[in-house]
Write an enzyme that holds these catalytic residues in place. Structure first.
Site, short mmCIF file in Angstrom:
data_model
loop_
_atom_site.label_atom_id
_atom_site.label_comp_id
_atom_site.label_asym_id
_atom_site.label_seq_id
_atom_site.Cartn_x
_atom_site.Cartn_y
_atom_site.Cartn_z
CG ASP A 103 -2.16 0.99 1.23
OD1 ASP A 103 -2.20 1.51 0.24
OD2 ASP A 103 -2.47 1.18 2.19
CD GLU A 117 -0.29 5.30 -4.21
OE1 GLU A 117 -1.03 4.24 -4.64
OE2 GLU A 117 0.21 5.51 -2.96
CG ASP A 163 -7.62 4.41 0.40
OD1 ASP A 163 -7.70 2.99 0.41
OD2 ASP A 163 -6.71 5.31 0.62
#
Length: 797
Positions: free
Chosen positions: A405, A408, A483
Site C-alpha cells: 500500500d 505511489e 480507497d
C-alpha cells in the site's frame, strides 16, 4: 488549423526532410536534416515500435514495462520508396513515412487507413528542466472510439476526455477524478470496427487527449524522456490486448485459494479479534480463504515487525488459522521509520539503500510511523535486500501473501502528496530524478516484494497485491483500485475500473467491496458483493471507522444473500481458474467489456454496465437503490437466463427482473460451465465429481476446463489437466467430445453432465461407441454421470 510556423513560434520544433535511411535487420533508422531520428522496429507483423530522438541521439534503451521473455519475430519485412514516402511493409501492415516531415500513415494489407499522424512527432526543448517535452498528434476520425488507460474512474469510452498519468494517493476519489493510483499509458482505438492499440512507454507524467481540445485529434505527450510508442494492429480488439499483454508480460498462475473470498479491514487486532472473525465465518458457513492484517499488526507501524501486545505469537496464530482454512495476508508499506534501534532502518542506512535528494541528504517524508526513509526500489541491489526481509515473516512465521500500500509513493503533509521532483533514483543503472521514476516506484516495490514472497513461500505460489502500478506490473502482482467510497456512484466506478484494468493487461484486479470510506447500507453491500464475486480479485475492505463491514453486519437478509453469492463464486472456481489459465498463457482478459466481446456491434461502443465473465457468462450489476430490476443491453447471440434457464435472443435492450437476491446473469448457448461443490475454503473437500452445466445449442461450441494441484509449480512440468470440450447440437441430437492433455490426475473419477435446454427427449445414449441404458439418466433425464475419461458422448432423441 494551426500551421507549423505558428506552432514553431510557440517553441515547438518539427522533423524536416529525411536525409538518410539505414536498415539493421528488423530496425530502420530515418534521420532528418535537423537531426531528428526515427527508429522504427518491426517486433511482430502487427506490432511496430516508433522511437524518436533529437540532436541525432537516442537514449539508452531501457524499460521496466517490457517483458524480456516476450516473443518477437515477423514473417515479412520490406523497405521501398516512392516520390513522397518511404514504405515499410510487413505481412500485416503498410507503414508510410513522409519524406518531408517524418509523418506516418499506417494501413492494413488491403490499403485501408488504420491510423495516421496529424502533426505527428514534435518537441520542445525544456530549458528549465533539461531534455525535451515530447509530443505526438494523431488524427481521429468520425465515430472512432477509445478504451483502456488502466484505472481511470470514467465512462469506458474515453473520447472527449483528457487524462494525466501520475500515480497519486487519491483517498475517496470520485467519478472523473484524475490522476489516481495507476499509470497505464496504453489505449485501444476502434475505427470503422477495426481495432488498434498504442502503448506510450514513457514513465514520466504522461498526458493523453482524446479529442477534447480539438475534435479530430488525439494526442499524447510527456515533459521528459523519449517519444517511444508501440503500435498494435488487430483488427480484433482481442489481438490488440493479447499483443500488448505479451509485450508487457503475463503472470504465473496464482494459488487457487487467492481466487476465493478475502476479508480485510483497517484493522483487525488483537489476536482475539482475528480469531473471533475467523470463527464467525465458519459458524455462519460463509466461505472465506484469506484474512488481512492492516498496519496495526506492526510495532509502531514498523514494517517486518509484530506488535507483541496484540500478537504475542504470530506463528502459532497463523498456523491455527491455516488449520481452519484461512491464509494470512499482511500489509507492507514503503516508508521505513527513522529509528536507530530499528533493524530494517539500520540495514538500509548502512548499505545506502534509501532514496536521496539531489544534494545528498536522505529523502524524508511523513507516513504512518512518523518520519520515514524510503528504499530506492529502482536499484536491483535494494530489491534483493528487500526480498530478503521476507525470510522471517513469510518463511518462518507463515504469512501467505503481502499487500503493498502507499507505494505511489504516498507522503503526508506535503502539497504534492509524494516525493519532491529532485529525489534521485538508480533506475537500474540509468540514474534519474523522481520525475522519471515516480510512476514505476510502486511496481518496482511490488516486484521486490514478489521476489521475496516467492522465494520464502516456496514450494507454494506467492500472492502480492499492489495499489500503485505501471504497465507490466501484472508480471509480479495483483491489484485493487484503492480507497473508494461506500456510495452507489462508486459501485458504478468499480464496475468500470475492473473492466478497464482487464483491457489494460491487468486482469487480477478487484475493488474494496462495500467501499473503503464511509459505511454502506445493507442493500448497497449486497449489490456490491453481487458484482465483486465476478471480479478476479474478490475482497471486502473498509476503513472500519464508520462501523463493521463483515458479511453479517447488515442483518440476516443481507447475510443470506451475501453467503449465497460467495457460495456461487466457490462453485465457479474451476471456471474462474480456467479464465486465469487463458489470461496467463494467451493474454486474454478475464473480464471482457461488451465492446471487446463484440466490436462489430455499434451499440457496444457505448455500454459500460454489462460485461462478460470469462467467455460465456454475461453479467449486469444493479447500480441503483430500491431496484427490482433494470434495463440492460444483451449482446448479440442466443442466451440462457442463468436463474430460470429461459432462452433469450440478444442484440437488444430489455428489462430484467432482479430483486435484492438476484443479479442479471446470462449464459451463452453451447457453453459448458464447470462447477465444484460449495466449500468453506479451497481444498476443504476432496472434489469427487466435476459437474458440467451444458447449455444446449444447435451448432458448435468449444469450451475448456483447466485444473492442476491448485498451488506449487508442478503444472510447469506438465502436471496439469486441460479438458477441451467440443459441443455439437442438431435437431434431436447432442454430441460432446472430450480431448484431455496434461499428466495431472484429478481427484474425481466422474463427470456429471447437467443438461440444460435440451430440445428433445433422450432415446439413446452412446459413450465411446458403447450404447447405455437410459436408466443411467438422473433428475428426470436432465443429468448424466460419466467416467472422467470419456472421449465422445452422443445423445439422440
Amino acid at each position: 488549423m494551426i500551421i507549423n510556423s505558428e506552432l514553431e513560434q510557440r517553441g515547438n520544433q518539427f522533423p524536416n526532410d529525411i536525409k538518410e535511411v539505414r536498415q539493421e535487420v528488423d530496425t530502420i533508422y530515418f534521420t532528418t536534416l535537423n537531426e531528428v531520428v526515427l527508429q522504427l522496429t518491426v517486433i511482430r507483423d502487427s506490432v511496430i515500435r516508433f522511437r524518436y530522438g533529437t540532436r541525432g541521439i537516442l537514449e539508452d534503451d531501457f524499460s521496466y514495462a517490457i517483458d524480456t521473455d516476450s516473443y518477437t519475430g515477423y514473417n515479412h519485412l520490406e523497405l521501398t520508396e516512392n516520390k513522397n514516402y518511404h514504405i515499410v511493409t510487413t505481412a500485416k501492415l503498410i507503414i508510410k513515412i513522409e519524406k518531408i516531415s517524418l509523418q506516418t500513415k499506417i494501413l492494413d494489407k488491403e490499403g485501408h487507413l488504420i491510423n495516421e499522424d496529424e502533426i505527428g512527432f514534435h518537441y520542445e526543448e525544456s530549458f528549465t528542466l533539461g531534455g525535451n517535452i515530447v509530443k505526438m498528434g494523431k488524427r481521429a476520425h468520425p465515430g472512432e472510439t477509445f478504451f483502456g488507460l488502466g484505472d481511470k474512474p470514467v465512462h469506458l469510452n474515453l473520447r472527449g476526455k483528457k487524462f494525466t498519468n501520475w500515480a497519486t494517493d487519491s483517498y475517496a476519489f470520485g467519478k472523473d477524478t484524475d490522476p489516481i493510483y495507476k499509470s497505464v499509458p496504453f489505449y485501444i482505438g476502434l475505427k470503422e470496427k477495426k481495432a488498434y492499440g498504442i502503448f506510450f512507454d514513457n514513465s514520466f507524467k504522461t498526458n493523453f487527449d482524446f479529442c477534447q481540445e480539438r475534435l479530430d485529434v488525439t494526442s499524447f505527450w510527456a515533459p521528459g524522456g523519449e517519444m517511444n510508442y508501440y503500435f498494435f494492429y488487430g483488427p480484433s480488439m482481442s489481438d490488440v490486448v493479447a499483443n500488448y499483454t505479451h509485450l508487457t508480460g503475463k503472470p504465473d498462475l496464482p494459488p487457487l485459494w487467492s481466487l476465493g473470498f478475502q476479508q480485510c479491514k483497517w484493522s483487525y487486532f488483537p489476536e482475539s479479534t482475528v480469531k473471533a472473525l475467523a470463527q464467525k465465518f465458519r459458524d455462519l458457513r460463509i466461505p472465506c480463504d484469506g484474512i488481512y492484517l492492516d498496519i496495526d499488526y506492526m510495532e509502531g507501524f514498523r514494517c517486518f515487525t509484530w506488535n507483541k501486545e496484540y500478537f504475542p505469537d504470530p506463528k502459532r496464530m497463523i498456523g491455527e488459522l491455516e488449520a481452519d482454512g484461512f491464509k494470512t495476508i499482511v500489509i507492507i508499506d514503503p516508508g521505513i521509520k527513522i529509528d536507530p534501534d530499528y533493524w530494517v532502518y539500520q540495514e538500509g542506512l548502512e548499505n545506502d539503500y534509501f532514496c536521496k535528494r539531489a544534494d545528498g541528504p536522505y529523502m524524508v517524508g511523513k507516513v504512518w510511523p512518523g518520519e520515514c526513509a524510503f528504499p530506492d526500489f529502482t536499484n536491483p541491489e535494494v530489491r534483493d535486500w528487500w526480498a530478503g526481509l521476507f525470510k522471517d515473516i513469510v518463511g518462518d512465521i507463515g504469512v501467505r501473501g503481502v499487500w503493498n500500500d502507499m507505494n505511489e509513493p504516498a507522503v503526508m503533509e506535503v502539497p504534492g502528496k509524494t516525493f519532491p521532483d529532485d529525489v534521485r533514483h538508480d533506475y537500474d543503472g540509468h540514474p534519474c530524478s523522481h520525475r522519471k521514476a515516480h510512476n514505476v516506484y510502486g511496481t518496482q516495490m511490488a516486484r521486490a516484494t514478489y521476489e521475496g514472497v516467492k522465494k520464502y513461500v516456496y514450494p507454494k505460489r506467492p500472492l502480492v497485491i499492489t495499489r500503485s502500478a505501471y504497465s507490466g506490473a501484472q508480471r509480479y502482482t495483483s491489484s485493487w483500485t484503492g480507497d473508494n467510497v461506500a456510495t452507489w456512484e462508486h459501485l458504478w466506478i468499480a464496475n468500470n475500473q475492473v473492466q478497464r484494468m482487464c483491457l489494460s493487461g491487468m486482469s487480477f484486479t478487484g475493488t474494496d467491496i462495500g467501499g473503503f470510506a464511509e459505511q454502506p447500507t445493507g442493500e448497497l453491500f449486497a449489490r456490491w458483493i453481487q458484482l465483486g464475486v465476478f471480479h478476479p480479485f474478490c475482497r471486502v475492505h473498509s476503513s472500519g471507522h464508520h462501523g463493521d463491514q463483515e458479511p453479517w453486519a447488515f442483518g440476516d437478509e443481507i447475510t443470506n444473500i451475501t453467503r449465497a453469492f460467495i457460495e456461487m463464486r466457490y462453485t465457479f472456481l474451476p471456471y474462474l481458474y480456467t479464465m486465469f489459465y487463458e489470461y496467463s498463457t494467451k493474454g486474454i482478459p478475464m473480464i471482457k467489456p461488451l465492446v471487446y466481446y463484440d466490436q462489430e456491434d455499434p451499440h457496444t461502443n457505448y455500454r459500460t454496465d454489462e460485461f462478460i465473465f470469462g467467455n460465456c457468462i454475461l453479467v449486469c450489476p444493479i447500480l441503483e437503490p430500491n431496484s427490482k430490476g433494470r434495463r440492460m443491453y444483451l449482446a448479440r447471440g442466443t442466451w440462457y437466463n442463468f436463474w430460470d434457464n429461459s432462452i433469450i435472443e440478444g442484440g437488444r435492450e430489455l428489462w430484467v427482473d432482479a430483486d435484492l437476491d438476484r443479479i442479471p446473469m446470462f449464459v451463452k448457448e453451447g457453453a459448458i460451465i464447470p462447477r465444484y461443490p460449495v466449500q468453506q475454503y479451497v481444498e476443504e473437500k476432496v472434489i469427487t465429481e466435476l459437474k458440467l452445466d451444458v447449455y444446449f445449442k444447435i451448432g458448435k461450441e468449444a469450451s475448456q476446463v483447466y485444473e492442476d494441484g491448485n498451488d506449487g509449480y508442478d503444472y510447469k512440468k506438465g502436471r496439469y489437466s486441460l479438458r477441451n470440450f467440443n459441443l455439437t447440437g442438431k435437431e434431436g441430437e447432442l454430441t460432446i467430445q472430450q480431448h484431455k492433455s496434461g499428466t495431472y490426475d484429478t481427484s474425481y473419477d466422474t463427470i456429471k453432465l447437467n443438461l440444460i435446454g435440451l430440445s428433445f427427449e433422450i432415446k439413446t445414449i452412446t459413450v465411446d461407441n458403447v450404447e447405455y441404458d437410459l436408466n443411467i439418466l438422473e433428475n428426470d433425464g436432465k443429468c448424466l454421470k460419466l467416467s472422467k475419461n470419456f472421449a465422445v458422448v452422443n445423445l439422440m432423441g
